[in-house]
Every structure is written in C-alpha cells, then in structure tokens.
Design an enzyme around this catalytic site. Structure first.
Site, PDB file in Angstrom:
ATOM      1  N   SER A  15     -49.934 -26.397 -45.081  1.00  0.00           N
ATOM      2  CA  SER A  15     -50.536 -27.451 -45.911  1.00  0.00           C
ATOM      3  C   SER A  15     -51.043 -28.615 -45.058  1.00  0.00           C
ATOM      4  CB  SER A  15     -49.557 -27.934 -46.981  1.00  0.00           C
ATOM      5  OG  SER A  15     -48.508 -28.687 -46.424  1.00  0.00           O
ATOM      6  N   ASN A  16     -50.351 -28.942 -43.966  1.00  0.00           N
ATOM      7  CA  ASN A  16     -50.886 -29.980 -43.066  1.00  0.00           C
ATOM      8  C   ASN A  16     -52.165 -29.500 -42.393  1.00  0.00           C
ATOM      9  OD1 ASN A  16     -49.208 -32.522 -42.832  1.00  0.00           O
ATOM     10  ND2 ASN A  16     -47.627 -30.925 -42.811  1.00  0.00           N
ATOM     11  N   ARG A  94     -41.907 -22.983 -32.924  1.00  0.00           N
ATOM     12  CA  ARG A  94     -41.547 -22.556 -31.584  1.00  0.00           C
ATOM     13  C   ARG A  94     -41.441 -23.795 -30.712  1.00  0.00           C
ATOM     14  NH1 ARG A  94     -39.776 -17.714 -30.789  1.00  0.00           N
ATOM     15  NH2 ARG A  94     -40.479 -17.770 -28.631  1.00  0.00           N
ATOM     16  N   ASN A 110     -47.797 -33.638 -32.777  1.00  0.00           N
ATOM     17  CA  ASN A 110     -46.954 -32.928 -33.744  1.00  0.00           C
ATOM     18  C   ASN A 110     -46.718 -33.834 -34.947  1.00  0.00           C
ATOM     19  OD1 ASN A 110     -45.090 -30.933 -34.735  1.00  0.00           O
ATOM     20  ND2 ASN A 110     -43.412 -32.234 -34.030  1.00  0.00           N
ATOM     21  N   HIS A 112     -43.795 -34.647 -37.852  1.00  0.00           N
ATOM     22  CA  HIS A 112     -42.370 -34.442 -38.095  1.00  0.00           C
ATOM     23  C   HIS A 112     -41.991 -35.157 -39.395  1.00  0.00           C
ATOM     24  CE1 HIS A 112     -38.218 -33.620 -37.064  1.00  0.00           C
ATOM     25  NE2 HIS A 112     -37.933 -34.841 -37.468  1.00  0.00           N
ATOM     26  N   ASP A 148     -39.132 -33.773 -30.447  1.00  0.00           N
ATOM     27  CA  ASP A 148     -39.357 -34.853 -31.424  1.00  0.00           C
ATOM     28  C   ASP A 148     -39.189 -36.247 -30.805  1.00  0.00           C
ATOM     29  OD1 ASP A 148     -39.770 -32.885 -33.367  1.00  0.00           O
ATOM     30  OD2 ASP A 148     -37.670 -32.873 -33.959  1.00  0.00           O
ATOM     31  N   GLU A 177     -47.392 -36.944 -45.240  1.00  0.00           N
ATOM     32  CA  GLU A 177     -47.824 -36.185 -44.055  1.00  0.00           C
ATOM     33  C   GLU A 177     -49.319 -35.893 -44.132  1.00  0.00           C
ATOM     34  OE1 GLU A 177     -45.443 -32.792 -42.882  1.00  0.00           O
ATOM     35  OE2 GLU A 177     -43.727 -33.563 -43.995  1.00  0.00           O
TER      36      GLU A 177
HETATM   37  C1  GRF Z   1     -43.982 -30.092 -42.515  1.00  0.00           C
HETATM   38  O1  GRF Z   1     -43.011 -30.753 -43.269  1.00  0.00           O
HETATM   39  C2  GRF Z   1     -44.021 -30.592 -41.099  1.00  0.00           C
HETATM   40  O2  GRF Z   1     -43.750 -31.956 -41.002  1.00  0.00           O
HETATM   41  C3  GRF Z   1     -42.918 -29.796 -40.457  1.00  0.00           C
HETATM   42  O3  GRF Z   1     -43.020 -28.515 -41.028  1.00  0.00           O
HETATM   43  C4  GRF Z   1     -43.629 -28.619 -42.310  1.00  0.00           C
HETATM   44  C5  GRF Z   1     -44.831 -27.742 -42.291  1.00  0.00           C
HETATM   45  O4  GRF Z   1     -45.448 -27.663 -43.549  1.00  0.00           O
HETATM   46  N1  GRF Z   1     -43.061 -29.845 -39.024  1.00  0.00           N
HETATM   47  P1  GRF Z   1     -46.909 -27.053 -43.690  1.00  0.00           P
HETATM   48  O5  GRF Z   1     -46.869 -25.655 -43.054  1.00  0.00           O
HETATM   49  O6  GRF Z   1     -47.865 -27.960 -42.984  1.00  0.00           O
HETATM   50  O7  GRF Z   1     -47.171 -26.965 -45.158  1.00  0.00           O
END
Ligand code: GRF
Length: 193
Positions: A15-16, A94, A110, A112, A148, A177
């Site tokens: 989704s991101n 990973r 990244n 988080h 992180d 996010e």
């Molecule tokens: C998100 O919450 C991101 O912050 C974390 O893993 C999740 C990934 O979600 N690192 P998506 O695959 O982007 O929907």
C-alpha cells in the site's frame, strides 16, 4: 526536469508502494517509479505494480540460503540494470547487509510504523498500546546498517484513541504513512533532507 528513477522494494501488500506510484503520477513530481522489486513471488504488491504498468523484478531470497550479501548483490544488479538512482523500502522484510547499505548511502530510505526512535523493530502498534503512549505515528528515514536508526526525513504523529486495538491503530498510522512517504521522497530528491 530530469526525474530521478526510483525503485521500491516490497515483500507484501504494497500500500505504501501504491501511495508512491500515485504521487509520482503528478507531472511536477520530481521522481518516477521505474521499478518494483519483490523477494516474495506472490506478494500482492507485485500484482498491483504490474497492473499500474511499472516494471517489476522478482529476486527470491531462498536460493541464496544464508548468504545475505549474495542476495543483496542480486537485488543491486537488478537496480543497476534499471538505472535506479534511489531506493525506497516499503514493507520489505529483509535486513540488508552493510555492503548494500553502503552502496546506496544517502539514496536508500525506509518507512517505519512508529515515531522513531521509539518502537524500533516489529509489532510496533501492540507495543505502543502496551506502553500506554498517547501519541504514536510513522517515520520515513535514511537507512543505515543499524536497524530503524538512520536520520529522520519525515514524521507524522497519530493519536492513540480509547479502545484502540493494534489493528485500528495500524490502520490510522497507515493513512499517515501514505501521506508522508511521497512527501519524504520528494524532499530527498530535491536535496532538502
Ligand atoms: C507498513 O506499515 C510499513 O511501515 C512497514 O510495513 C508495512 C508495509 O505495508 N514497514 P504496505 O506493504 O506498504 O501496505
């Protein structure tokens, strides 16, 4: 304007990744999503990327066994083939080797799901609820070898509400996010981060 060529590394839902793909459709956005790499063949995000017309590469980690750097070199080769300038991790499950991180120093970011430096690692929402924090959130940061821990590029605070479960809190954080990742990538590309 030469748009920077960005690759997104995923392992799952994506989704991101989709938020970045959507943002990069704007003509004045300074980056294009040139490649999506997944280490998981049936990652839902891989299908979404293909549907969006983005080039995809599957680099499975299993054939490399415990040789993490060999896997990272295969990912790096895919990035080089596609002339990638910058890499966004988006739910990429990973841990990358110091070798890979140094290759992409300052060009690897990244997202988080917590307000770093709080709640590094996994299960951030359950841990935030257990700690009783009133404010949680999301962070985009540069990647350094320590997990992180790199310099913060963007953060958004999210309230913890009475009755929240890890799932309801995760959903609220996820919306944040999707707002901050495109903003953070723009900042990095424009040299403001
Ligand atoms: C998100 O919450 C991101 O912050 C974390 O893993 C999740 C990934 O979600 N690192 P998506 O695959 O982007 O929907």
């Amino acid at each position: 304007m030469t748009r920077k060529r960005v690759a997104i590394l995923i392992s799952g839902r994506g989704s991101n990744m989709m938020a970045l793909i959507e943002a990069a459709k704007a003509p004045d956005y300074p980056a294009e999503i040139a490649l999506v790499v997944s280490n998981v063949p049936d990652a839902a995000g891989l299908a979404h990327a293909r549907d969006a017309g983005i080039a995809t590469e599957l680099v499975e980690h299993k054939p490399f066994g415990n040789d993490r750097e060999a896997f990272d070199r295969a990912v790096h080769a895919a990035l080089a083939t596609h002339r990638i300038d910058l890499v966004c991790l988006a739910g990429f499950l990973r841990i990358l080797t110091p070798w890979f991180v140094s290759q992409w120093n300052g060009r690897l970011v990244n997202i988080h799901p917590s307000l770093l430096p709080a709640f590094k690692g996994l299960d951030t929402h359950a841990r935030a609820l257990a700690a009783g924090v009133k404010t949680h959130g999301a962070t985009v940061h540069f990647v350094v070898p320590e997990l992180d821990s790199g310099p913060v590029i963007a953060q958004e605070m999210v309230p913890v509400l009475p009755g929240d479960t890890p799932e309801s809190l995760a959903a609220r954080v996820l919306q944040a996010e999707h707002r901050i990742y495109p903003l953070a990538l723009k900042r990095v590309v424009e040299g403001e981060a």
